[in-house]
Structure formats: C-alpha cells, structure tokens
Design a protein around this motif. Structure first.
Motif, short mmCIF file in Angstrom:
data_model
loop_
_atom_site.label_atom_id
_atom_site.label_comp_id
_atom_site.label_asym_id
_atom_site.label_seq_id
_atom_site.Cartn_x
_atom_site.Cartn_y
_atom_site.Cartn_z
N THR A 133 0.88 -1.17 0.00
CA THR A 133 0.00 0.00 0.00
C THR A 133 0.92 1.22 0.00
O THR A 133 2.10 1.11 0.33
CB THR A 133 -0.88 0.08 1.26
N ASP A 134 0.35 2.37 -0.35
CA ASP A 134 1.16 3.59 -0.42
C ASP A 134 1.44 4.18 0.95
O ASP A 134 2.14 5.17 1.07
CB ASP A 134 0.43 4.65 -1.25
N GLY A 135 0.83 3.62 1.96
CA GLY A 135 0.99 4.20 3.29
C GLY A 135 -0.26 4.97 3.67
O GLY A 135 -1.30 4.88 2.99
N ASP A 136 -0.14 5.70 4.74
CA ASP A 136 -1.31 6.33 5.34
C ASP A 136 -0.80 7.56 6.10
O ASP A 136 0.40 7.84 6.14
CB ASP A 136 -1.98 5.33 6.30
N GLU A 137 -1.71 8.28 6.72
CA GLU A 137 -1.29 9.31 7.67
C GLU A 137 -0.29 8.68 8.63
O GLU A 137 -0.56 7.62 9.20
CB GLU A 137 -2.48 9.79 8.50
N GLY A 138 0.86 9.29 8.75
CA GLY A 138 1.79 8.84 9.80
C GLY A 138 2.76 7.75 9.43
O GLY A 138 3.63 7.41 10.23
N HIS A 139 2.60 7.16 8.25
CA HIS A 139 3.61 6.17 7.87
C HIS A 139 3.71 6.01 6.36
O HIS A 139 2.79 6.39 5.62
CB HIS A 139 3.37 4.82 8.54
N GLY A 140 4.82 5.45 5.94
CA GLY A 140 5.09 5.27 4.51
C GLY A 140 4.58 3.94 4.00
O GLY A 140 3.70 3.33 4.63
N PRO A 141 5.11 3.49 2.86
CA PRO A 141 4.62 2.27 2.22
C PRO A 141 4.63 1.08 3.17
O PRO A 141 5.52 0.92 4.00
CB PRO A 141 5.63 2.05 1.09
N LEU A 170 -2.01 -8.22 8.38
CA LEU A 170 -0.84 -7.66 9.07
C LEU A 170 -0.04 -6.85 8.07
O LEU A 170 0.20 -7.30 6.95
CB LEU A 170 0.01 -8.82 9.61
N GLU A 171 0.33 -5.63 8.49
CA GLU A 171 1.18 -4.79 7.65
C GLU A 171 2.59 -4.71 8.23
O GLU A 171 2.76 -4.67 9.45
CB GLU A 171 0.64 -3.35 7.65
N LEU A 172 3.55 -4.66 7.34
CA LEU A 172 4.92 -4.37 7.74
C LEU A 172 5.33 -3.05 7.12
O LEU A 172 5.03 -2.79 5.95
CB LEU A 172 5.88 -5.45 7.25
N LEU A 173 6.01 -2.23 7.89
CA LEU A 173 6.44 -0.94 7.35
C LEU A 173 7.67 -0.48 8.12
O LEU A 173 7.94 -0.98 9.23
CB LEU A 173 5.31 0.09 7.50
N TYR A 174 8.41 0.42 7.54
CA TYR A 174 9.53 0.99 8.28
C TYR A 174 9.36 2.50 8.52
O TYR A 174 9.56 2.97 9.64
CB TYR A 174 10.86 0.75 7.58
N GLU A 175 9.00 3.21 7.47
CA GLU A 175 8.93 4.68 7.58
C GLU A 175 7.74 5.12 8.42
O GLU A 175 6.61 4.83 8.08
CB GLU A 175 8.81 5.32 6.20
N VAL A 176 8.05 5.84 9.50
CA VAL A 176 6.96 6.39 10.32
C VAL A 176 7.23 7.87 10.58
O VAL A 176 8.36 8.33 10.52
CB VAL A 176 6.83 5.68 11.69
N GLU A 177 6.17 8.56 10.84
CA GLU A 177 6.25 9.96 11.23
C GLU A 177 6.26 9.99 12.76
O GLU A 177 5.35 9.43 13.38
CB GLU A 177 5.02 10.69 10.69
N TRP A 178 7.28 10.58 13.35
CA TRP A 178 7.27 10.72 14.81
C TRP A 178 6.21 11.75 15.19
O TRP A 178 6.02 12.75 14.50
CB TRP A 178 8.65 11.16 15.33
N TYR A 179 5.54 11.52 16.28
CA TYR A 179 4.52 12.47 16.73
C TYR A 179 5.16 13.81 17.06
O TYR A 179 6.17 13.87 17.78
CB TYR A 179 3.81 11.92 17.97
N GLN A 180 4.60 14.88 16.51
CA GLN A 180 5.08 16.24 16.78
C GLN A 180 4.12 16.92 17.74
O GLN A 180 2.99 17.21 17.37
CB GLN A 180 5.16 17.04 15.48
N PRO A 181 4.55 17.17 18.97
CA PRO A 181 3.63 17.78 19.94
C PRO A 181 3.16 19.16 19.50
O PRO A 181 3.89 19.91 18.85
CB PRO A 181 4.48 17.89 21.22
N THR A 182 1.95 19.47 19.86
CA THR A 182 1.40 20.81 19.67
C THR A 182 1.70 21.60 20.94
O THR A 182 2.16 21.03 21.94
CB THR A 182 -0.13 20.71 19.49
N PRO A 183 1.42 22.90 20.95
CA PRO A 183 1.61 23.65 22.21
C PRO A 183 0.84 23.02 23.37
O PRO A 183 1.31 23.01 24.50
CB PRO A 183 1.07 25.04 21.86
N GLU A 184 -0.30 22.41 23.08
CA GLU A 184 -1.11 21.83 24.16
C GLU A 184 -0.56 20.47 24.62
O GLU A 184 -0.90 20.00 25.70
CB GLU A 184 -2.56 21.62 23.70
#
Lengths: 322, 322, 322, 322
Positions: free
Chosen positions: A104-112, A124-138
């Motif tokens: 799959t092409d990936g989704d919000e927060g992760h790559g293929p 079951l999906e396997l993936l490597y590329e992930v987006e680390w959570y970026q905190p907001t001011p809150e």
C-alpha cells in the motif's frame, strides 16, 4: 508434540515493535470519545472517515486508527521493522508463502506498507517509515525525553502494549509468526490432546506483543482485544473506578493473569471491541535462551493468578460478533 | 515549660471538622483554572466575585471559596459543629473571650455563622447548618455512598484535609484553639528556649486539621497553606508530574514530613497561595489518651523524614506576601 | 420500615475504638506463623495457651489474642471507651439490658473489662485501661510518632480495622449496638421484605468498625471475619501475590466492595478463620448528620463495585464452622 | 561537536543484557545483610570469600557477587551475549583494540568470560554460558513464569537494572561501548564547551543499562552506583521508609531524574558503595531510529524532574573513595 521453542529457525531481529492497528466501528464518534475521554488518549489527526489516536508515550503519529464502518472489526495491525533492509528481507520471505497481499502507499503517519494475511485471515502490515509524533503547544511535554504531555485525563493510558488475535487455529497462526516474521514464543497453553489454546509472542524485550487465543465459535480471523497500558496496578484499579463512573461495561477484572502475569481490566468500547487496560509491571524477557513456558490443561483450569475463573465470554466473544 | 497536653480542660466533642476556607486572589479566573483543571476540583457555584469549589469526596456544597481581591489572603476558615447546641455552647464561650466578632447570615452552602479571631488575627467561623452537595447529571457518582463522581481530571484531589496558619505567636493561637474550641494537640515543636515553633491540632480522628507554624517575618495573621489530599503517595508523585506539565511552580517536595508523616507536594497557585497536595495515608489518632509528640530543636534540625532539609521559604513566605 | 438513622437516641461519644479480639484456633503455632510471617504482625507477648499480636501501627499492647482451643471461634471482641467515666456509664446501661455478663480482672495489656452479649450471643468487652505498646530495640521506630517499626515482612498490615459478626438476626444486633453502646449506623442492606441483610457501624470517623451480616445457615453468634488494613490498594494486590506464594487459600478478591468501597482480599488462616486484608483508602465519615446509605435488594444483586458477584460462601461460612 | 548518534557503525544485537557485577567490600557480612535483609535479595551461593545474590526476578544464578577485600571497589561487571557466536565476534573485535585482557574460566553461575577494560580502566566481562537460577523449596514460585518466589522481605527489589560508571573521561568510555560493543546511546549531557558530563547507554529495550558520569575528582575507573529496581514508585518511597527504619544512610531522594525519568533513592551500603533503589516505570526504548536526547548545561542546571538540585556528592563520591 515437540517441545515449543523460542525461535523457529535462526534468531532474527528484523521487527522492532507493533506500531498500530485499525479498528472499524459502527459508531465512530462514540468510540473516539471512549478512547480520548475515558482512556485519555490523544487525537493526532483525522482523514475521511478515520480518526487517529495515540497514548501519551507512544512516539509514533498514531497507534490506533478508528474508521467508521457498518460493523466492528479489526481491519489490520502493523509492525515496524528495524530498518528498510529488514523490511525488504521480510517482504521477500512473505512473497514466497502465498500469504502476501501486496504494497500500500501508506497512510497518515507512515510510509509504504506491505500487507499479508495470517493463516486465519487477519491482515498484518509491515512498514519501516513512520512519522514521529510532533507535539502541539497543548501536548508539548515538560521533559524532552517524553513523547507528549501527560494528559491528566481519564485512565491516562501510556502506550499500545499488545493485541490478542482470536483464531480458529492457534498453532498455524503461531507458527506463521515465528517462521515467517521472526517472532519469539514466550508462553503457550497446550492441552492434553496436544491442541494449542493460546500463544504469546514477542519481537523485543516485552514479554509479548501478540497473543493468539482459540475462538471456540470456530470463526476465522476475528479479533479478541487490544491492550493499552498504565504504569501501575493501582492505575488499573483506578481505570475500573473510572469505567464504572462513565458507564463503560466491565467484562472481566481487575485481576491478574497467570500467563504473563499482566494485571488486567477488560471493558467494551462503544463500537463493541474488547479493550484491555493493563499493567505488565516491569516484566521483561531479556534471556536470549528463554524457554517458552508451557501451561497444561490442568494448570489453566486453576483460573487466573489469584484464582478467578476465566469468564466464559473470553472464549466466544470477539469482533466482528457472530 | 509544662508538658503539652492533648486537651486543655475537659474533653469535648463540639466541633466536627473543618468545612471550608475563603481565599482572596488577585487573579480569580486563573486561580479557578488551577483548582479545577490542575487539582481536579469541582465548581459548585458562583456568586458575585466568588467561585465555590470542592473535592470529589467533600460532602458539603463547597470547601473552598475563591474571591477576587486586590491581593492574596485567607479571608476566613470555618468549622462545622456536631449540632446546633454545640454551636451555641461555643459561641457563648467565645463571647466571653473578647475574640468574638459576631454573626453573619451565612453564605452559599451554609447557614448563620459566628465569627471570631485567633490571637494572631485569623478569622474563624463556626457554623452548623450546611447544604449537602447535590450532584448534577455530570457529577452523579456510580456508587451512592460517594459525594460525587471521580473526576478523572488533573490531580483528582479527594477532599479538604487541613490548613496551616502562619502566626507570630504559635503558643497563644494553639492555646486559644485548645481552650476555647476544644481542639486536641497531637504534635508540637518546642525549641530549647521553650518557644513553640509549630503545633498540630485536630477535633476528630484525623491526625490534624489545623497546623500553626511560626512566621519568622513577625507578621501577624498570615496564611501558610491549604492541603487537599489524594489516597496514595503515588498520586502525590503524579501530582508533581502534572504540576510540571502545567507549569505550576513546585516549591518543595515531593517528600515525607517527619511531623505527622504526611507525604507532601507544595506548589503555588496563580494567586500566590501555597497549596499542598498531600497524602496522610491511613494515619488516624484513635487513642483517647494520646500524648502529644514533642519534637525538640535537635530533632527538627534533622530535616524531613527522609532527610530533606526544610526549604527556607517555609519560614517566611505566606499570604498576603510581605 | 422506618428509615434507618445514624443514631438511635442522643449522640454520644463514649466509645473510642475497637481495641482487640480473641480468636480460638485448633492450630495455634500455625495461626501465629500466618499472622506474623504472612500478615507481618508483631508478637508482643505470650501467656499460657495464648499469643498476643498487633499491627505495626496499633498503639495498644495487642489487637489480636490467639488462644489454642479444640475449634475455631471468636471468643470475644473489645472496645475501648474514651474515659473511665464513659466506661461506667455504659456498664450501668448494659446492666439494665439483661445482656450484661460481668467484670473480668483484665488480661495482658489491659485492665478490668466488662463483658456483655449481643442478642446473637457474641461476647463484647468494654474497657478503658490499656497498656501502650512499648517497642523493643528490634521494633523501635525511627520516627517517634509511630507505634513501632515498619516490619518489612509479609503483607505489613498496619492496624486492626474492623470485624464482621455473622448473625442470625442482623437487626437486633444492629439495634443493640446503636441503642446500648452509641454506635452510629453508616450503611445498611435492606431487602424488599424489610429484612436487614447487613449493617455497618462505627463509633468514630472510620466508615465502620463492626459489620453485621446475615448467617444464612441460621446459626447464632458466629464470626465472619477480621480485617487488618494496609495503606494502599496496591498493597492489597501484593498481599494476594504473597498469599499465593505462601499457599494461603484465597476465598474472594482482590476486588472492591460497593458497600463502604473497601478494597478487599479474603483468605483463610490455618485455624479456619476468614481474614481480610483491606484498604479503606482515605474514606472517613466526618459529617455529624450523615444519613445511612440504604442498599436495596436490586442494588445488591449487581455484585461488588466492579461487578464481581458475591461469593456464595460469604453467606454460609463462618467460625465455628457448622 | 557532531550530534551524538544512537549507533556508531552498523546496528548490532550481539549483547543481550547486563548480567552481574562484583563488588569488593571491607565488611562482607554486613554488606550481605544489607542486600539480603534490607533490599530483600536472595543468597544463591557462597565460595571462598564471596557471596552470590540476586533479585527475585533475576533469572541467572546471581547478579551480584560480593567479595571481602580491604576496600570497596567494583571489581568487574559482566554482559551476556545473545549467542556463543556473538561472544566470539565481540572478542575478536576487542582483541584488536588493545583494551582486551583475556579469558577467565568462569565462576559460580557462568562459563568462560572474556575480560577487557574501558578506556577509564573499569573491567568488563563478556560471556554467554550462564546457569539459570534453580529455586529451592523455599524459593520456588507459585507461578512457573517467575524466576523465584516474591520474598516479602525488606525492599523486595526485583532485578538488577543498571550500573553507573564514574569516569574521568565520559566521552571515550561512551565511544568505546558504542564502537566496540554495539551499545546504543539514548541520552547524554553535553555542556556548552562540548564536554560530555554523562551518557546513558543500552543494548536492549530498557532505556539504559550503563550510565557513565564525570568524576570531578579526576580519578580513573571508579564506580558510581548499582541500581536494583522495584515495580512502582510507591515501592521506592517504601524503600526510603525501610532504610530509615534500618538506619541505612540516605544520600539523595526519593525524587525523579529528569534524565531517563527514573524515580530514585540513593543510599550507602555498609561497605561504602552507593546503591540505588529505582523505578524506571514502563519506560522502554522501542524505536529503532531513536535520536539521543541531548541535555544542555542550562537544562541540567534546573535540577531533577521536580526541581531538586543534584546533591554535590554525586560528582565526587565513588568507590573506591579517594
């Protein structure tokens, strides 16, 4: 039956950890309210009919994706590999099994991601590329070594811990995870007739990240539960207090499992999925030559650690309901 | 000095418990946010420039009244008597002391109250008639033997526990409470020169409800802190985590007092008042012939229970600031 | 039925607290080992066939007297009055009831005691003079405001909390304690037919010190359990871990009662008595006009706080066994 | 300075976990009593002038070897590899560094070990063959997935968690562990002048197993502390209560580190070594691409998590004392 072994084949360290799961729910906003207001999770995004959530110490963009659907089901769960190369190695092996589905092409927060099926049909999906959570001011934490702010809301679950697959055939699912993906088997229930009733597997130092238990309805590919954890057993009791206050149905617990010694509370979220608030304590499997703990039929009939019998619905209720 | 005694005069049981205090604050809404969102208290009413709050297990309409003012001060604190007759008895005694002020018509949540002054000038009200807190649909508890719903928000403080008066003359305040109001003395600090540096008093089985400590600035009638409690010491640590996340200044702790063994966290609310989140554990004084614990100068110089020295501001900072 | 009331007659404060009980046991040394090594209690003396024990924060010489006998039974329980005069007042009242037995010379750790019977036949002693526990070098606490050293052994139970009488007639026992001894009723179970199934009473700020529940075998004057408490719910769970390790049979729990909200673990000591390791949390009854909580038949059928059904043996097993 | 990285060179998984350390003590039996009676460890053997101990959930024969000597020192610490092959790989690499010492025949509880030195002179052993702890009737656990019985004694420490090396040169020690042994760097303190003041490294999912901090006396190869862990922060507070009761000197804490967020209590055992009773909570490093947390000089000057300044002796006291 041959004695179950920690590894099947050579030790490998290709998988890092379970990284998310997607739950379909017939009442999206009520499910979101449960995970956000009762469990204390953080909403980290929305897209289409889906809402993305995480515990305050989950480092990835999300560990739970909730998607509106006509009925409750676990659409897929996902593992992160330790490297892009490890991902390629595993995909190559899966493609030879006949259980591979494709990329799959990936989704919000992760790559293929590469999808495959367990022998029981769970995706079951396997993936490597992930987006680390970026905190907001809150959600920015005071201490920089923490993924986001302690929410001080609801049960304050910390992170995704494990999932429990419901399977018509525990052994084949267990062997698939061990042989094809390098999972290690840490505990297992084997009855007198040699049948496997439950298996607990890990890819890291947590005692388990995937449990597989027998679906006595004989259905294939269903989902038993997802577990988010808190730091202490007291917080599991507090979660029970909170669920009582919020009208969340408690199915089982709080009590302590004999297997893995997890202190547990099982409840039902509005969409129908079973959700565990658990505390694994400081239990880690560090020994490279761990011998799987084998629980016999007689041992399991003693109930949980402190003597509570297993609730009957544990063997028959899963999502989708049948 | 004569050995301090539990009672001065005959044992009496006229007072039931501390029931509320009024804090003046120069930033009302910020103070409200602190007590509601960080401490987890419940707002139970507003009138004029005042907001009324309570912990989730406080049975009365409010235990804290916050009132907008030009500067921080403790306007008064209030005790509930065990009966209307007990109130009349105590008023009659106070009127003979010259420290009586007179009756007020009452306030939100309580009936007529008689005001008097401690020798240091703090205002104390006595009252009997109170309004029990009536839960709303949002605050109705699942268990009917609980005052309101566990909020699952912030520090989740349970109830008002005690206040600490700052006094230029500890002994005269202490004697006033014992002689005129029937307080019992449970612990006291007496230095080598015979001066009293701190006194802890109760009217029920809690180890103390009023502490009086010496104001080394020599100011009269100031306020040291109010304490709301949680059930466990772990929750005091969690409160420290939460205060850190919310940017609330921590002055002292978490640690454990030698005196009374309360596990404490002292912070400053936005209006400037010192607030303690504490855990007294299961510590109760049940013995009718309890002998007051006398701490000597040498013993106090050892610091708190686990060795932490007392923070210097503890002897000089109070409200109003000087 | 008339609504149950907190007091029957005028409020009185003659009784201070439950001070000890005597349990007969057919296996004295095994019972001693249970209370000392598993519960972590301190042995404070022996005389004849009796051994005296206490929790580390019990201030009296003993709160538990174990005596060798042919069968398990609760021989008597004892209350301390607030003064010698209060003792005389109560004895005078009891002598008019026909339930008085007479004076004893006292025992290790206390002075003369007056014995009476509940309507169901349980023996209750009233006394005032007690010997405060004197620590030995091995039990001397580091902090002088503590009765003895924290033992760091077994479950580390802190103090005697309450007892539960098993009664053929709950109402008459309950009324006796209220009318003759000034107990306050805080919670009660009343079924649709008006029968009282359980009553919880106190003489101080603890939510209860004596519970009376219905013995469905119809036996008279039996004993249900004694409860020693720890500070936190986590320690109740730890007690369950410890009982599991020591082979102590767990009958029920850990879980949380709806009534009084005590977190409980019920086990059987070697002599056959049911023993509770409990945590009442910070739950105090401070209101002088507390209205007894009345639990209906329907409400009780919902089980305990988090949904666990009441174990069947709770209604039939007591000591002596029948 | 270049940004510190998780790995130096290719990721490797050759090391499994820290497996033991040997402490020399001038008062062997007093040190044994401390670790056994106060910390609650289990004695698993004696040989010559040495005593072997472990925490109740340590799976190996021992994690601590105490040996009588004229002065306190850390003789060596040891790592277990994931396989015999991994051991050979690492030995081959170490032999090329000039820091290798050579093989030993092993000891009670483990087979042949290869010794090397850190650049500061600490001795480190690598080994694969270990003897799993075999419970005795007294230490056999009720649950078969647990290494031995919960002792219910003293602080009940669960397992060896980490050690802290004191070093004249943090950077070179840190680089040695990363380059030669495949350690991962998870957190580091770097001052404005580029000097490294502390580094925290791991070989598994625990946030760290070895810390290296700067010895401001300039001594080489000293030892800062060993940490045994309990499951909850409350147990760290209880450990402080217990140390107070047993007369064990508390140096620092309880409090929470900003770095790694470990809740800590530092005490001195009779031989002079600093010992930490800690709680790392559920803190795990699961991300394969974790970016080391870099703490600046300004950030460190804010003290620990809840504001306590670092105690001065932390920078100068180590074993052997100088």
């Amino acid at each position: 039956m041959a004695e179950p072994t920690l590894w099947i084949g050579e030790p490998s360290f290709d998988l890092a950890h379970i990284t998310h799961l997607e739950l379909l729910t017939p009442c999206l906003e009520e499910s979101v309210r449960f995970f956000r207001d009762v469990l204390g999770m953080v909403e980290s995004g929305r897209r289409g009919d889906s809402v993305y959530l995480r515990g305050w110490d989950d480092y990835v963009h999300h560990t739970l994706k909730l998607t509106a659907a006509s009925r409750a089901a676990m659409e897929h769960f996902a593992y992160r590999t330790v490297s892009p190369e490890a991902l390629q190695r595993r995909v190559a092996m899966l493609e030879r099994t006949g259980l591979g589905i494709g990329w799959t092409d990936g989704d919000e927060g992760h790559g293929p991601a590469y999808r495959c099926r367990t022998p029981d049909g769970h995706i079951l999906e396997l993936l490597y590329e992930v987006e680390w959570y970026q905190p907001t001011p809150e959600t920015r934490p005071a201490l920089k070594n923490q993924a986001s702010r302690f929410p001080a809301r609801g049960c304050n679950v910390r992170r995704l811990d494990h999932i429990n697959l419901f399977a018509s055939d525990v052994r084949s699912c267990r062997q698939f995870l061990q042989e094809r993906l390098g999972f290690r088997l840490t505990e297992i229930i084997v009855f007198d007739d040699g049948s496997e009733k439950g298996a607990w597997l890990t890819v890291n130092n947590k005692g388990y990240e995937v449990a597989i238990t027998e679906d006595q309805t004989g259905s294939r590919g269903r989902f038993h539960h997802v577990c988010y954890v808190v730091d202490t057993r007291e917080e599991v009791l507090r979660a029970a207090d909170i669920c009582l206050e919020f009208g969340v149905p408690i199915e089982y617990g709080p009590h302590k499992h004999a297997v893995q010694q997890t202190v547990f509370l099982y409840v039902r979220e509005p969409g129908g999925h079973r959700v565990e608030i658990g505390c694994p304590g400081a239990r880690l499997v560090l020994a490279p030559d761990w011998k799987p703990i084998v629980w016999s039929q007689a041992e399991r009939q003693r109930g949980q650690a402190w003597g509570l019998p297993t609730v009957a619905t544990f063997h028959t209720y899963g999502t989708p309901p049948v």
